[in-house]
Design an enzyme around this catalytic site. Sequence first.
Site, mmCIF file in Angstrom:
data_model
loop_
_atom_site.group_PDB
_atom_site.id
_atom_site.type_symbol
_atom_site.label_atom_id
_atom_site.label_comp_id
_atom_site.label_asym_id
_atom_site.label_seq_id
_atom_site.Cartn_x
_atom_site.Cartn_y
_atom_site.Cartn_z
ATOM 1 N N ARG A 1 -22.474 -20.737 -51.563
ATOM 2 C CA ARG A 1 -23.729 -20.251 -51.747
ATOM 3 C C ARG A 1 -24.262 -21.005 -52.831
ATOM 4 N NH1 ARG A 1 -25.896 -15.409 -49.556
ATOM 5 N NH2 ARG A 1 -24.407 -15.301 -48.145
ATOM 6 N N HIS B 1 -25.891 -23.602 -51.337
ATOM 7 C CA HIS B 1 -27.110 -23.559 -50.542
ATOM 8 C C HIS B 1 -28.433 -23.170 -51.361
ATOM 9 C CE1 HIS B 1 -29.184 -19.732 -48.130
ATOM 10 N NE2 HIS B 1 -29.234 -20.950 -47.507
ATOM 11 N N SER C 1 -27.227 -23.146 -42.054
ATOM 12 C CA SER C 1 -27.137 -23.999 -43.539
ATOM 13 C C SER C 1 -25.696 -23.893 -44.100
ATOM 14 C CB SER C 1 -27.970 -23.041 -44.503
ATOM 15 O OG SER C 1 -29.346 -23.164 -44.011
#
Lengths: 215, 215
Positions: free
Chosen positions: A44, A47, A21
Amino acid sequence: MDFKTEFKPLTVQPQEIEGKSFEMITEELGEHPFTDEQYPVVQRVIHASADFELGRSMVFHPDAIQAGIAALRAGQTVIADVQMIQAGVSKDRIRGFGGDVHVHISDPDVMEEAKRLNTTRAIISTRKATQMYEGGIYAIGNAPTALLELIRLVKEGQAKPGLIIGMPVGFVSAAESKDELRKLDIPFITNIGRKGGSTIVVAALNAISLMAVKA
Amino acid sequence: MDFKTEFKPLTVQPQEIEGKSFEMITEELGEHPFTDEQYPVVQRVIHASADFELGRSMVFHPDAIQAGIAALRAGQTVIADVQMIQAGVSKDRIRGFGGDVHVHISDPDVMEEAKRLNTTRAIISTRKATQMYEGGIYAIGNAPTALLELIRLVKEGQAKPGLIIGMPVGFVSAAESKDELRKLDIPFITNIGRKGGSTIVVAALNAISLMAVKA
């Protein structure tokens, strides 16, 4: 429970999923304005949201990352505006430095006082936190009123957070509260616009605590 | 604590903020393909994300809302893939019908079995839940592997959820898992694409439990 023996194994490894990812995010994001220490936070957040627009909308005070790392390492308290953030944050890393994650929005005295003053529990819990904790990392993903109150207390010299992660989501006052946050000259992480939320703030905080452990 | 007397009252009323937000959402969204019973779910998802694209990407099985209301009223268990959903959901309404919200991803036997099989805790906790609960509302906002496993168990006749709210977020398998969910002919709420997450699933579930109470 006999669930252990009824199914064939599937080899799906969490670490592999996360690594793949992160590679996809870096590739799809392409050029960006973030520094090497800011980028893991942005990565993040993307994500956790699958939203590149949200990632690109992030804004960092120049001292934000180092201040966050220092605050965590000093064992400062993380103050979340809602329980979801407390539930989602990787607490082991924070506790490893002697800190913890607290949320006061459902404290009986906060609920009572908010009712008495006809105001939000978020405002009252922010006031309470600034009096309970020296410094602290404020993690606000939901309540613009919590962020606006914190900004007011900072301006009046009644609060001195180690870091403010202020990314409330919403249609009333959320974007405006973040506009105000960006005017402060204290460490903050925020974004431009209406988007944000608990999962976004958790992602940012987890990125910083990972850096605090690794760096 | 003497925080009660130090500040002047601010009149910010949570109900007013929510009402105004909902009006703004309806106005900005304009025409949409959702039915009157689906729209409150979409509205609350947009409220939680400030993301109209995400709202518009939602897909409902024709029986989804009525099945969700019926399951809640029957006191069926809500099974969340992660703690954040459990923390965020309005549990009072669910408990009022005799149900509750459970999450098994951190159960010791789940963690042990996932390690043994070199697979995700999400898969193992899904297997465990399908054996623990008859029916149930599955609330999956994070782990595509949980949703894929649940779909497999449904297809094999080993699980019969009352409703699946399947909106995992992410770059690896999230969109694909939702594509598979949409092929099932059992009640589901999902969306097209990578977006989703705990706050989104919480919003959808809260919208349905509100309808269960009011209807």
